[in-house]
Design a protein around this motif. Structure first.
Motif, PDB file in Angstrom:
ATOM      1  N   UNK A 162     -14.131 -31.048 -33.920  1.00 48.47           N
ATOM      2  CA  UNK A 162     -15.552 -31.025 -34.139  1.00 48.47           C
ATOM      3  C   UNK A 162     -15.927 -31.755 -35.432  1.00 48.47           C
ATOM      4  N   UNK A 163     -14.806 -32.193 -36.305  1.00 55.39           N
ATOM      5  CA  UNK A 163     -14.752 -32.874 -37.430  1.00 55.39           C
ATOM      6  C   UNK A 163     -14.341 -34.459 -37.295  1.00 55.39           C
ATOM      7  N   UNK A 164     -14.213 -34.645 -35.889  1.00 53.05           N
ATOM      8  CA  UNK A 164     -13.419 -36.033 -35.688  1.00 53.05           C
ATOM      9  C   UNK A 164     -14.442 -37.186 -36.118  1.00 53.05           C
ATOM     10  N   UNK A 165     -14.202 -38.267 -36.758  1.00 58.51           N
ATOM     11  CA  UNK A 165     -14.958 -39.331 -37.177  1.00 58.51           C
ATOM     12  C   UNK A 165     -15.516 -40.205 -35.789  1.00 58.51           C
ATOM     13  N   UNK A 166     -16.702 -40.592 -35.894  1.00 62.16           N
ATOM     14  CA  UNK A 166     -17.339 -41.173 -34.829  1.00 62.16           C
ATOM     15  C   UNK A 166     -16.817 -42.653 -34.331  1.00 62.16           C
ATOM     16  N   UNK A 167     -16.041 -43.159 -35.359  1.00 60.24           N
ATOM     17  CA  UNK A 167     -15.404 -44.347 -34.919  1.00 60.24           C
ATOM     18  C   UNK A 167     -13.821 -44.177 -35.281  1.00 60.24           C
ATOM     19  N   UNK A 180      -7.524 -50.356 -32.088  1.00 58.13           N
ATOM     20  CA  UNK A 180      -6.018 -50.320 -31.737  1.00 58.13           C
ATOM     21  C   UNK A 180      -5.791 -48.918 -31.287  1.00 58.13           C
ATOM     22  N   UNK A 181      -6.592 -48.007 -31.509  1.00 59.61           N
ATOM     23  CA  UNK A 181      -6.441 -46.716 -31.304  1.00 59.61           C
ATOM     24  C   UNK A 181      -7.179 -46.178 -29.799  1.00 59.61           C
ATOM     25  N   UNK A 182      -8.256 -47.014 -29.415  1.00 61.73           N
ATOM     26  CA  UNK A 182      -8.998 -46.846 -28.297  1.00 61.73           C
ATOM     27  C   UNK A 182      -8.257 -47.512 -26.924  1.00 61.73           C
ATOM     28  N   UNK A 183      -8.343 -46.544 -25.892  1.00 63.43           N
ATOM     29  CA  UNK A 183      -7.942 -47.093 -24.521  1.00 63.43           C
ATOM     30  C   UNK A 183      -8.656 -46.312 -23.834  1.00 63.43           C
ATOM     31  N   UNK A 184      -8.564 -47.017 -22.526  1.00 65.53           N
ATOM     32  CA  UNK A 184      -9.244 -46.373 -21.153  1.00 65.53           C
ATOM     33  C   UNK A 184      -7.958 -45.895 -20.371  1.00 65.53           C
ATOM     34  N   UNK A 185      -8.203 -44.377 -20.016  1.00 71.13           N
ATOM     35  CA  UNK A 185      -6.973 -43.868 -19.278  1.00 71.13           C
ATOM     36  C   UNK A 185      -6.994 -44.277 -17.714  1.00 71.13           C
ATOM     37  N   UNK A 186      -6.243 -44.451 -17.066  1.00 70.97           N
ATOM     38  CA  UNK A 186      -6.252 -44.557 -15.372  1.00 70.97           C
ATOM     39  C   UNK A 186      -6.509 -43.114 -15.010  1.00 70.97           C
ATOM     40  N   UNK A 187      -7.017 -43.104 -13.740  1.00 70.58           N
ATOM     41  CA  UNK A 187      -7.367 -41.919 -13.324  1.00 70.58           C
ATOM     42  C   UNK A 187      -5.978 -41.087 -12.920  1.00 70.58           C
ATOM     43  N   UNK A 188      -6.102 -39.799 -12.965  1.00 70.90           N
ATOM     44  CA  UNK A 188      -4.913 -39.144 -12.767  1.00 70.90           C
ATOM     45  C   UNK A 188      -4.584 -38.808 -11.243  1.00 70.90           C
ATOM     46  N   UNK A 196     -23.450 -39.796 -20.390  1.00 70.99           N
ATOM     47  CA  UNK A 196     -22.478 -40.648 -21.119  1.00 70.99           C
ATOM     48  C   UNK A 196     -22.825 -41.827 -21.742  1.00 70.99           C
ATOM     49  N   UNK A 197     -23.299 -42.527 -20.819  1.00 70.32           N
ATOM     50  CA  UNK A 197     -23.807 -44.150 -21.108  1.00 70.32           C
ATOM     51  C   UNK A 197     -24.747 -44.119 -22.360  1.00 70.32           C
ATOM     52  N   UNK A 198     -25.524 -42.971 -22.367  1.00 73.17           N
ATOM     53  CA  UNK A 198     -26.482 -42.973 -23.203  1.00 73.17           C
ATOM     54  C   UNK A 198     -26.122 -42.406 -24.751  1.00 73.17           C
ATOM     55  N   UNK A 199     -24.893 -41.977 -24.785  1.00 76.75           N
ATOM     56  CA  UNK A 199     -24.375 -41.282 -25.991  1.00 76.75           C
ATOM     57  C   UNK A 199     -24.311 -42.434 -27.047  1.00 76.75           C
ATOM     58  N   UNK A 200     -24.633 -42.094 -28.404  1.00 78.09           N
ATOM     59  CA  UNK A 200     -24.514 -43.008 -29.383  1.00 78.09           C
ATOM     60  C   UNK A 200     -23.661 -42.694 -30.502  1.00 78.09           C
ATOM     61  N   UNK A 201     -22.960 -41.671 -30.420  1.00 82.35           N
ATOM     62  CA  UNK A 201     -21.930 -41.283 -31.302  1.00 82.35           C
ATOM     63  C   UNK A 201     -20.823 -40.336 -30.563  1.00 82.35           C
ATOM     64  N   UNK A 202     -19.839 -40.159 -31.184  1.00 84.10           N
ATOM     65  CA  UNK A 202     -18.691 -39.134 -30.782  1.00 84.10           C
ATOM     66  C   UNK A 202     -19.330 -37.586 -30.753  1.00 84.10           C
ATOM     67  N   UNK A 224     -16.521 -46.228 -21.357  1.00 78.94           N
ATOM     68  CA  UNK A 224     -16.507 -47.375 -22.371  1.00 78.94           C
ATOM     69  C   UNK A 224     -17.719 -47.065 -23.528  1.00 78.94           C
ATOM     70  N   UNK A 225     -17.808 -46.330 -24.245  1.00 78.66           N
ATOM     71  CA  UNK A 225     -18.930 -46.452 -25.213  1.00 78.66           C
ATOM     72  C   UNK A 225     -19.186 -47.613 -25.984  1.00 78.66           C
ATOM     73  N   UNK A 226     -20.258 -47.542 -26.484  1.00 81.56           N
ATOM     74  CA  UNK A 226     -20.732 -48.754 -27.557  1.00 81.56           C
ATOM     75  C   UNK A 226     -19.974 -48.710 -28.906  1.00 81.56           C
ATOM     76  N   UNK A 227     -19.418 -47.460 -29.159  1.00 82.70           N
ATOM     77  CA  UNK A 227     -18.732 -47.229 -30.385  1.00 82.70           C
ATOM     78  C   UNK A 227     -17.410 -46.806 -29.927  1.00 82.70           C
ATOM     79  N   UNK A 228     -16.386 -47.093 -30.924  1.00 83.11           N
ATOM     80  CA  UNK A 228     -15.107 -46.633 -30.618  1.00 83.11           C
ATOM     81  C   UNK A 228     -14.812 -45.403 -30.724  1.00 83.11           C
ATOM     82  N   UNK A 229     -13.728 -44.865 -29.780  1.00 80.09           N
ATOM     83  CA  UNK A 229     -13.287 -43.560 -29.599  1.00 80.09           C
ATOM     84  C   UNK A 229     -11.941 -43.517 -29.557  1.00 80.09           C
TER      85      UNK A 229
END
Length: 428
Positions: free
Chosen positions: A19-24, A28-36, A67-73, A128-133
Protein backbone atom coordinates in the motif's frame (compact mmCIF):
# COMPACT_ATOMS: atom_id res chain seq x y z
CA UNK A 1 -5.62 -34.69 -5.06
CA UNK A 2 -3.83 -37.62 -3.36
CA UNK A 3 -0.38 -37.44 -3.95
CA UNK A 4 9.05 -21.52 -7.96
CA UNK A 5 10.17 -19.84 -5.92
CA UNK A 6 9.81 -16.18 -4.78
CA UNK A 7 11.56 -16.09 -1.44
CA UNK A 8 9.17 -15.97 1.51
CA UNK A 9 10.81 -12.96 3.06
CA UNK A 10 10.67 -10.91 -0.13
CA UNK A 11 7.03 -11.72 -0.84
CA UNK A 12 6.02 -11.11 2.78
CA UNK A 13 7.70 -7.71 2.68
CA UNK A 14 6.00 -6.92 -0.60
CA UNK A 15 2.57 -7.79 0.81
CA UNK A 16 3.15 -5.69 3.92
CA UNK A 17 4.46 -2.65 2.06
CA UNK A 18 2.30 -2.83 -1.06
CA UNK A 19 0.00 0.00 0.00
CA UNK A 20 2.76 2.42 0.83
CA UNK A 21 5.33 1.35 -1.75
CA UNK A 22 6.80 4.27 -3.67
CA UNK A 23 5.77 4.75 -7.26
CA UNK A 24 9.36 4.61 -8.49
CA UNK A 25 12.40 2.46 -7.92
CA UNK A 26 15.91 2.35 -9.28
CA UNK A 27 16.31 0.85 -12.72
CA UNK A 28 18.59 -1.82 -11.30
CA UNK A 29 15.72 -3.15 -9.18
CA UNK A 30 13.32 -3.49 -12.11
CA UNK A 31 13.00 -6.62 -14.24
CA UNK A 32 10.40 -8.33 -16.37
CA UNK A 33 9.72 -11.89 -15.21
CA UNK A 34 9.40 -14.65 -17.83
CA UNK A 35 6.15 -16.63 -17.99
CA UNK A 36 5.75 -19.36 -15.41
CA UNK A 37 5.28 -23.03 -16.23
CA UNK A 38 1.54 -22.61 -15.73
CA UNK A 39 1.39 -19.56 -17.98
CA UNK A 40 3.35 -21.31 -20.73
CA UNK A 41 0.49 -23.79 -21.16
CA UNK A 42 -1.88 -20.99 -22.13
CA UNK A 43 -1.12 -21.04 -25.85
CA UNK A 44 -2.08 -24.67 -26.31
CA UNK A 45 -5.23 -25.40 -28.27
CA UNK A 46 -7.47 -26.58 -25.42
CA UNK A 47 -7.02 -23.52 -23.14
CA UNK A 48 -7.61 -21.20 -26.08
CA UNK A 49 -10.78 -23.07 -27.03
CA UNK A 50 -12.04 -22.97 -23.45
CA UNK A 51 -11.45 -19.23 -23.26
CA UNK A 52 -13.04 -18.58 -26.65
CA UNK A 53 -16.13 -20.70 -25.98
CA UNK A 54 -16.80 -18.91 -22.67
CA UNK A 55 -16.09 -15.35 -23.78
CA UNK A 56 -13.16 -15.13 -21.36
CA UNK A 57 -10.65 -14.82 -24.21
CA UNK A 58 -10.96 -11.02 -24.06
CA UNK A 59 -10.07 -10.77 -20.35
CA UNK A 60 -6.27 -10.75 -20.57
CA UNK A 61 -6.01 -8.43 -23.61
CA UNK A 62 -8.36 -5.93 -21.95
CA UNK A 63 -6.31 -6.12 -18.76
CA UNK A 64 -3.09 -5.50 -20.69
CA UNK A 65 -4.57 -2.41 -22.37
CA UNK A 66 -5.73 -1.05 -19.02
CA UNK A 67 -2.32 -1.67 -17.47
CA UNK A 68 -0.77 0.31 -20.30
CA UNK A 69 -2.75 3.33 -19.14
CA UNK A 70 -1.51 3.23 -15.55
CA UNK A 71 0.56 6.28 -14.65
CA UNK A 72 1.78 5.26 -11.20
CA UNK A 73 2.19 2.25 -8.94
CA UNK A 74 -0.93 3.31 -7.03
CA UNK A 75 -2.89 3.41 -10.31
CA UNK A 76 -1.64 -0.05 -11.21
CA UNK A 77 -2.46 -1.48 -7.81
CA UNK A 78 -6.02 -0.16 -7.91
CA UNK A 79 -6.47 -1.56 -11.40
CA UNK A 80 -5.13 -4.99 -10.42
CA UNK A 81 -7.43 -5.19 -7.39
CA UNK A 82 -10.50 -4.16 -9.39
CA UNK A 83 -9.84 -6.39 -12.38
CA UNK A 84 -8.97 -9.38 -10.20
CA UNK A 85 -12.17 -9.04 -8.17
CA UNK A 86 -14.18 -8.50 -11.37
CA UNK A 87 -12.81 -11.72 -12.86
CA UNK A 88 -13.90 -13.71 -9.80
CA UNK A 89 -17.34 -12.14 -9.81
CA UNK A 90 -17.75 -12.71 -13.53
CA UNK A 91 -16.92 -16.40 -13.10
CA UNK A 92 -19.34 -16.70 -10.16
CA UNK A 93 -22.10 -14.93 -12.10
CA UNK A 94 -21.57 -17.15 -15.12
CA UNK A 95 -21.68 -20.30 -12.99
CA UNK A 96 -24.88 -19.16 -11.28
CA UNK A 97 -26.71 -18.17 -14.47
CA UNK A 98 -26.36 -14.40 -14.27
CA UNK A 99 -25.36 -12.37 -17.30
CA UNK A 100 -24.34 -13.64 -20.72
CA UNK A 101 -22.84 -17.10 -21.07
CA UNK A 102 -20.30 -15.72 -23.53
CA UNK A 103 -20.34 -18.89 -25.60
CA UNK A 104 -21.55 -22.48 -25.69
CA UNK A 105 -19.33 -23.84 -22.92
CA UNK A 106 -21.39 -25.07 -19.97
CA UNK A 107 -21.90 -22.39 -17.33
CA UNK A 108 -20.77 -24.68 -14.51
CA UNK A 109 -17.25 -24.87 -15.97
CA UNK A 110 -14.43 -23.67 -13.70
CA UNK A 111 -11.75 -23.64 -16.40
CA UNK A 112 -12.43 -20.19 -17.92
CA UNK A 113 -11.53 -18.60 -14.57
CA UNK A 114 -8.31 -20.58 -14.30
CA UNK A 115 -7.03 -19.84 -17.80
CA UNK A 116 -8.16 -16.20 -17.80
CA UNK A 117 -6.34 -15.60 -14.51
CA UNK A 118 -3.16 -17.06 -15.98
CA UNK A 119 -3.56 -14.77 -18.97
CA UNK A 120 -3.73 -11.81 -16.59
CA UNK A 121 -0.73 -12.88 -14.52
CA UNK A 122 1.31 -13.40 -17.69
CA UNK A 123 0.46 -9.90 -18.87
CA UNK A 124 1.39 -8.47 -15.47
CA UNK A 125 4.79 -10.20 -15.54
CA UNK A 126 5.50 -8.83 -19.02
CA UNK A 127 4.16 -5.34 -18.30
CA UNK A 128 6.66 -2.53 -18.92
CA UNK A 129 5.18 0.68 -17.53
CA UNK A 130 6.37 4.21 -18.26
CA UNK A 131 7.48 4.44 -14.62
CA UNK A 132 9.85 2.12 -12.77
CA UNK A 133 8.50 -0.81 -10.78
CA UNK A 134 10.70 -2.89 -8.47
CA UNK A 135 10.63 -6.67 -8.32
CA UNK A 136 9.04 -6.42 -4.88
CA UNK A 137 6.30 -4.13 -6.20
CA UNK A 138 5.57 -6.45 -9.12
CA UNK A 139 5.39 -9.41 -6.72
CA UNK A 140 2.94 -7.45 -4.58
CA UNK A 141 0.74 -6.75 -7.61
CA UNK A 142 0.78 -10.42 -8.58
CA UNK A 143 -0.26 -11.30 -5.03
CA UNK A 144 -3.17 -8.85 -5.20
CA UNK A 145 -4.28 -10.30 -8.52
CA UNK A 146 -4.14 -13.85 -7.20
CA UNK A 147 -6.09 -13.15 -4.02
CA UNK A 148 -8.77 -10.98 -5.59
CA UNK A 149 -9.39 -13.31 -8.55
CA UNK A 150 -9.76 -16.32 -6.23
CA UNK A 151 -12.54 -14.92 -4.04
CA UNK A 152 -10.19 -14.74 -1.07
CA UNK A 153 -10.87 -11.04 -0.50
CA UNK A 154 -14.62 -11.07 -1.15
CA UNK A 155 -15.83 -13.33 1.66
CA UNK A 156 -18.80 -11.50 3.15
CA UNK A 157 -21.48 -12.67 5.58
CA UNK A 158 -24.61 -10.70 6.53
CA UNK A 159 -24.60 -9.04 9.92
CA UNK A 160 -26.65 -10.64 12.67
CA UNK A 161 -27.46 -14.25 13.42
CA UNK A 162 -30.34 -14.87 11.02
CA UNK A 163 -28.23 -17.10 8.79
CA UNK A 164 -25.74 -19.78 9.65
CA UNK A 165 -22.36 -19.29 8.01
CA UNK A 166 -20.42 -21.88 6.02
CA UNK A 167 -17.01 -21.45 4.39
CA UNK A 168 -15.97 -23.73 1.51
CA UNK A 169 -12.71 -23.87 -0.43
CA UNK A 170 -11.84 -25.41 -3.80
CA UNK A 171 -8.82 -25.82 -6.06
CA UNK A 172 -7.58 -25.02 -9.56
CA UNK A 173 -7.35 -27.78 -12.17
CA UNK A 174 -4.16 -29.84 -11.87
CA UNK A 175 -2.14 -32.62 -13.60
CA UNK A 176 -2.45 -30.51 -16.73
CA UNK A 177 0.53 -32.11 -18.45
CA UNK A 178 -1.34 -35.39 -18.27
CA UNK A 179 -4.52 -33.89 -19.73
CA UNK A 180 -4.70 -30.15 -20.32
CA UNK A 181 -8.49 -30.33 -20.70
CA UNK A 182 -8.93 -31.11 -16.99
CA UNK A 183 -11.52 -29.33 -14.86
CA UNK A 184 -11.61 -29.46 -11.06
CA UNK A 185 -15.07 -30.11 -9.58
CA UNK A 186 -14.04 -28.49 -6.30
CA UNK A 187 -13.33 -25.21 -8.10
CA UNK A 188 -16.59 -25.53 -10.01
CA UNK A 189 -18.39 -26.10 -6.70
CA UNK A 190 -16.84 -22.96 -5.24
CA UNK A 191 -18.13 -20.89 -8.15
CA UNK A 192 -21.59 -22.48 -8.03
CA UNK A 193 -22.05 -21.98 -4.28
CA UNK A 194 -20.37 -18.63 -3.57
CA UNK A 195 -22.84 -16.26 -1.93
CA UNK A 196 -25.72 -18.72 -2.14
CA UNK A 197 -28.20 -19.65 0.58
CA UNK A 198 -29.02 -23.28 1.42
CA UNK A 199 -32.25 -24.18 3.18
CA UNK A 200 -31.71 -26.77 5.94
CA UNK A 201 -33.68 -28.14 8.86
CA UNK A 202 -31.52 -25.94 11.10
CA UNK A 203 -32.44 -22.85 9.09
CA UNK A 204 -30.97 -20.89 6.22
CA UNK A 205 -27.23 -21.16 5.54
CA UNK A 206 -25.07 -18.60 3.72
CA UNK A 207 -22.14 -20.15 1.85
CA UNK A 208 -19.00 -18.21 0.97
CA UNK A 209 -16.15 -19.73 -1.02
CA UNK A 210 -12.60 -19.24 -2.23
CA UNK A 211 -10.26 -21.12 -4.57
CA UNK A 212 -6.61 -21.99 -3.98
CA UNK A 213 -3.70 -22.65 -6.34
CA UNK A 214 -2.13 -26.06 -6.77
CA UNK A 215 1.35 -24.80 -5.86
CA UNK A 216 3.46 -25.89 -2.90
CA UNK A 217 5.17 -22.53 -2.48
CA UNK A 218 1.94 -20.55 -2.07
CA UNK A 219 0.98 -22.86 0.78
CA UNK A 220 4.41 -22.45 2.41
CA UNK A 221 3.92 -18.69 2.24
CA UNK A 222 0.70 -18.98 4.26
CA UNK A 223 -2.04 -18.41 1.70
CA UNK A 224 -4.41 -20.80 3.52
CA UNK A 225 -3.92 -19.30 6.99
CA UNK A 226 -3.99 -15.73 5.70
CA UNK A 227 -7.32 -16.35 3.96
CA UNK A 228 -9.09 -18.44 6.60
CA UNK A 229 -7.92 -16.94 9.88
CA UNK A 230 -10.25 -13.90 9.87
CA UNK A 231 -13.31 -16.08 9.23
CA UNK A 232 -12.97 -19.34 11.16
CA UNK A 233 -13.96 -17.69 14.48
CA UNK A 234 -17.12 -16.35 12.80
CA UNK A 235 -18.43 -19.34 10.83
CA UNK A 236 -20.59 -22.28 11.90
CA UNK A 237 -18.86 -24.84 9.69
CA UNK A 238 -16.09 -25.06 7.11
CA UNK A 239 -15.16 -27.62 4.48
CA UNK A 240 -12.06 -27.78 2.34
CA UNK A 241 -12.96 -29.61 -0.87
CA UNK A 242 -10.84 -31.20 -3.58
CA UNK A 243 -10.96 -33.87 -6.27
CA UNK A 244 -10.06 -37.31 -4.95
CA UNK A 245 -10.91 -40.85 -6.03
CA UNK A 246 -12.88 -42.29 -8.92
CA UNK A 247 -16.60 -42.78 -8.33
CA UNK A 248 -16.81 -41.80 -4.66
CA UNK A 249 -16.85 -39.05 -2.07
CA UNK A 250 -14.68 -39.33 1.03
CA UNK A 251 -14.87 -37.49 4.32
CA UNK A 252 -11.22 -37.60 5.38
CA UNK A 253 -10.97 -38.43 9.06
CA UNK A 254 -7.27 -37.63 9.62
CA UNK A 255 -4.78 -35.24 7.99
CA UNK A 256 -1.01 -35.70 8.07
CA UNK A 257 1.91 -33.25 8.37
CA UNK A 258 3.77 -34.56 5.33
CA UNK A 259 4.34 -33.49 1.73
CA UNK A 260 4.89 -36.47 -0.53
CA UNK A 261 6.70 -34.74 -3.39
CA UNK A 262 4.17 -35.03 -6.23
CA UNK A 263 4.67 -32.24 -8.77
CA UNK A 264 2.40 -29.21 -8.55
CA UNK A 265 1.16 -27.00 -11.38
CA UNK A 266 4.63 -25.47 -11.68
CA UNK A 267 6.10 -28.98 -11.99
CA UNK A 268 7.78 -28.52 -8.60
CA UNK A 269 7.73 -31.26 -5.97
CA UNK A 270 8.19 -30.94 -2.21
CA UNK A 271 9.00 -33.88 0.04
CA UNK A 272 9.13 -32.62 3.61
CA UNK A 273 7.16 -31.93 6.76
CA UNK A 274 4.39 -29.43 6.07
CA UNK A 275 6.00 -26.06 6.84
CA UNK A 276 3.95 -24.06 9.34
CA UNK A 277 4.56 -21.34 11.89
CA UNK A 278 5.72 -22.53 15.32
CA UNK A 279 6.93 -25.94 14.12
CA UNK A 280 7.95 -26.87 17.67
CA UNK A 281 4.28 -27.27 18.61
CA UNK A 282 3.29 -28.79 15.28
CA UNK A 283 1.33 -32.07 15.58
CA UNK A 284 1.85 -34.96 13.18
CA UNK A 285 -1.91 -35.38 12.74
CA UNK A 286 -5.09 -33.33 12.83
CA UNK A 287 -8.66 -34.62 12.74
CA UNK A 288 -11.94 -33.71 11.14
CA UNK A 289 -14.75 -32.33 13.29
CA UNK A 290 -17.30 -32.69 10.50
CA UNK A 291 -20.22 -34.98 11.44
CA UNK A 292 -18.95 -37.80 9.25
CA UNK A 293 -21.37 -40.45 10.52
CA UNK A 294 -24.39 -38.34 9.55
CA UNK A 295 -22.88 -37.42 6.19
CA UNK A 296 -22.10 -41.02 5.27
CA UNK A 297 -25.55 -42.22 6.37
CA UNK A 298 -27.47 -39.60 4.39
CA UNK A 299 -28.68 -39.95 0.81
CA UNK A 300 -26.87 -36.95 -0.66
CA UNK A 301 -26.60 -37.98 -4.31
CA UNK A 302 -25.66 -40.68 -6.80
CA UNK A 303 -22.06 -41.14 -5.63
CA UNK A 304 -21.37 -43.19 -2.48
CA UNK A 305 -19.81 -41.33 0.46
CA UNK A 306 -17.23 -42.96 2.73
CA UNK A 307 -15.77 -42.22 6.14
CA UNK A 308 -12.12 -42.65 5.20
CA UNK A 309 -9.97 -43.58 8.19
CA UNK A 310 -6.86 -44.81 6.38
CA UNK A 311 -3.44 -43.17 6.90
CA UNK A 312 0.20 -43.98 6.22
CA UNK A 313 2.51 -43.63 9.22
CA UNK A 314 5.92 -44.50 10.56
CA UNK A 315 5.05 -46.07 13.91
CA UNK A 316 6.79 -44.82 17.03
CA UNK A 317 10.25 -46.39 17.14
CA UNK A 318 9.96 -47.60 13.54
CA UNK A 319 11.66 -46.60 10.30
CA UNK A 320 9.37 -47.80 7.52
CA UNK A 321 5.97 -46.41 6.45
CA UNK A 322 2.95 -48.56 7.27
CA UNK A 323 -0.58 -48.20 5.93
CA UNK A 324 -3.18 -48.31 8.71
CA UNK A 325 -6.83 -48.67 7.81
CA UNK A 326 -8.07 -47.44 11.20
CA UNK A 327 -6.06 -44.26 11.65
CA UNK A 328 -2.71 -43.34 13.22
CA UNK A 329 -1.23 -44.81 16.36
CA UNK A 330 0.10 -42.73 19.24
CA UNK A 331 3.51 -41.20 18.67
CA UNK A 332 3.65 -42.06 14.97
CA UNK A 333 5.10 -39.88 12.22
CA UNK A 334 2.84 -38.89 9.33
CA UNK A 335 3.53 -39.99 5.79
CA UNK A 336 0.00 -39.58 4.37
CA UNK A 337 -3.35 -38.55 5.73
CA UNK A 338 -6.61 -40.06 4.58
CA UNK A 339 -6.47 -37.59 1.71
CA UNK A 340 -2.94 -38.58 0.73
CA UNK A 341 0.23 -36.48 0.83
CA UNK A 342 -0.56 -33.80 -1.77
CA UNK A 343 -2.09 -30.34 -1.45
CA UNK A 344 -5.59 -31.56 -0.61
CA UNK A 345 -4.20 -33.23 2.49
CA UNK A 346 -2.19 -30.09 3.17
CA UNK A 347 -5.10 -27.66 2.99
CA UNK A 348 -7.06 -29.98 5.29
CA UNK A 349 -4.11 -30.17 7.69
CA UNK A 350 -3.53 -26.41 7.68
CA UNK A 351 -7.21 -25.49 8.07
CA UNK A 352 -7.83 -27.92 10.93
CA UNK A 353 -4.54 -26.99 12.62
CA UNK A 354 -5.56 -23.33 12.39
CA UNK A 355 -8.96 -24.26 13.86
CA UNK A 356 -7.24 -25.94 16.79
CA UNK A 357 -4.70 -23.17 17.33
CA UNK A 358 -7.55 -20.67 17.46
CA UNK A 359 -9.11 -22.74 20.24
CA UNK A 360 -12.08 -23.76 18.09
CA UNK A 361 -11.49 -27.51 17.89
CA UNK A 362 -14.22 -28.37 20.37
CA UNK A 363 -16.85 -26.10 18.85
CA UNK A 364 -16.28 -25.64 15.12
CA UNK A 365 -17.18 -28.46 12.70
CA UNK A 366 -14.64 -28.55 9.90
CA UNK A 367 -12.60 -30.86 7.73
CA UNK A 368 -11.97 -32.16 4.24
CA UNK A 369 -14.29 -33.63 1.62
CA UNK A 370 -12.91 -35.37 -1.45
CA UNK A 371 -15.14 -35.41 -4.53
CA UNK A 372 -15.11 -38.08 -7.22
CA UNK A 373 -12.68 -37.62 -10.10
CA UNK A 374 -14.41 -35.65 -12.84
CA UNK A 375 -14.42 -37.91 -15.87
CA UNK A 376 -15.05 -37.30 -19.54
CA UNK A 377 -17.60 -39.38 -21.41
CA UNK A 378 -16.93 -42.76 -22.96
CA UNK A 379 -14.96 -42.29 -26.14
CA UNK A 380 -13.60 -38.90 -25.08
CA UNK A 381 -10.64 -40.07 -23.03
CA UNK A 382 -7.69 -39.25 -25.32
CA UNK A 383 -6.17 -35.89 -24.27
CA UNK A 384 -4.57 -35.48 -27.71
CA UNK A 385 -7.72 -35.87 -29.78
CA UNK A 386 -10.63 -35.54 -27.33
CA UNK A 387 -13.10 -32.69 -27.05
CA UNK A 388 -12.75 -30.16 -24.22
CA UNK A 389 -16.26 -31.03 -23.03
CA UNK A 390 -19.08 -33.52 -23.58
CA UNK A 391 -22.55 -34.18 -22.12
CA UNK A 392 -21.39 -36.83 -19.64
CA UNK A 393 -18.54 -34.60 -18.45
CA UNK A 394 -21.03 -31.79 -17.75
CA UNK A 395 -23.50 -34.14 -16.08
CA UNK A 396 -20.80 -35.54 -13.81
CA UNK A 397 -19.70 -32.06 -12.76
CA UNK A 398 -23.24 -30.87 -12.09
CA UNK A 399 -23.99 -33.99 -10.04
CA UNK A 400 -20.83 -33.49 -7.97
CA UNK A 401 -21.71 -29.86 -7.31
CA UNK A 402 -25.24 -30.79 -6.26
CA UNK A 403 -23.97 -33.53 -3.96
CA UNK A 404 -21.47 -31.23 -2.23
CA UNK A 405 -24.34 -28.85 -1.59
CA UNK A 406 -26.37 -31.69 -0.07
CA UNK A 407 -23.43 -32.82 2.05
CA UNK A 408 -23.09 -29.30 3.44
CA UNK A 409 -26.80 -29.22 4.33
CA UNK A 410 -26.53 -32.55 6.14
CA UNK A 411 -23.40 -31.39 7.95
CA UNK A 412 -25.08 -28.19 9.15
CA UNK A 413 -28.14 -30.07 10.36
CA UNK A 414 -26.10 -32.73 12.15
CA UNK A 415 -23.83 -30.14 13.72
CA UNK A 416 -26.82 -28.29 15.06
CA UNK A 417 -27.79 -31.46 16.88
CA UNK A 418 -25.11 -32.22 19.49
CA UNK A 419 -25.80 -35.93 19.09
CA UNK A 420 -24.79 -35.69 15.44
CA UNK A 421 -21.26 -34.46 16.01
CA UNK A 422 -18.27 -36.72 16.32
CA UNK A 423 -15.13 -35.52 18.02
CA UNK A 424 -12.16 -37.43 16.69
CA UNK A 425 -9.54 -38.63 19.13
CA UNK A 426 -6.42 -36.51 19.65
CA UNK A 427 -3.52 -38.58 18.37
CA UNK A 428 -1.02 -35.77 17.91
Amino acid sequence: MNSPRVRIGILGLALLTGLSAPATASAAETSVAPPTVEEQRLDKAAPQEILRRSGFDAVAPAFARALGGARSYADARGLVVRRGAALWQRAVDRAQGRGPAGGDLSRDDDRPLYWARLGMTRELRAWQPSFEVSDAQRAALLGELERNSRGQTSIRYPCGGALKRVLVTGFDPFTLDRDIRISNPSGATALALDGTVIETAEGRVRVETAVFPVRWQDFAEGTVERTLKPYLPKVDLFATVSQGRVGRFDVERTNGAWRGGFADNENVGRKETVPVSDPVSQPQWTSTTLPYKAIVAANTGRFPVYDNTSVTEIPAGGTDPVVRADGPTAGSTARAGGGGDYLSNEIAYRATLLRDRLGLGASLPGGHVHTPVLQFGTGNTDPATGAVTDPEFVRNRLDIIAQVRSILAVAVDASGDSSGQEAAADVS
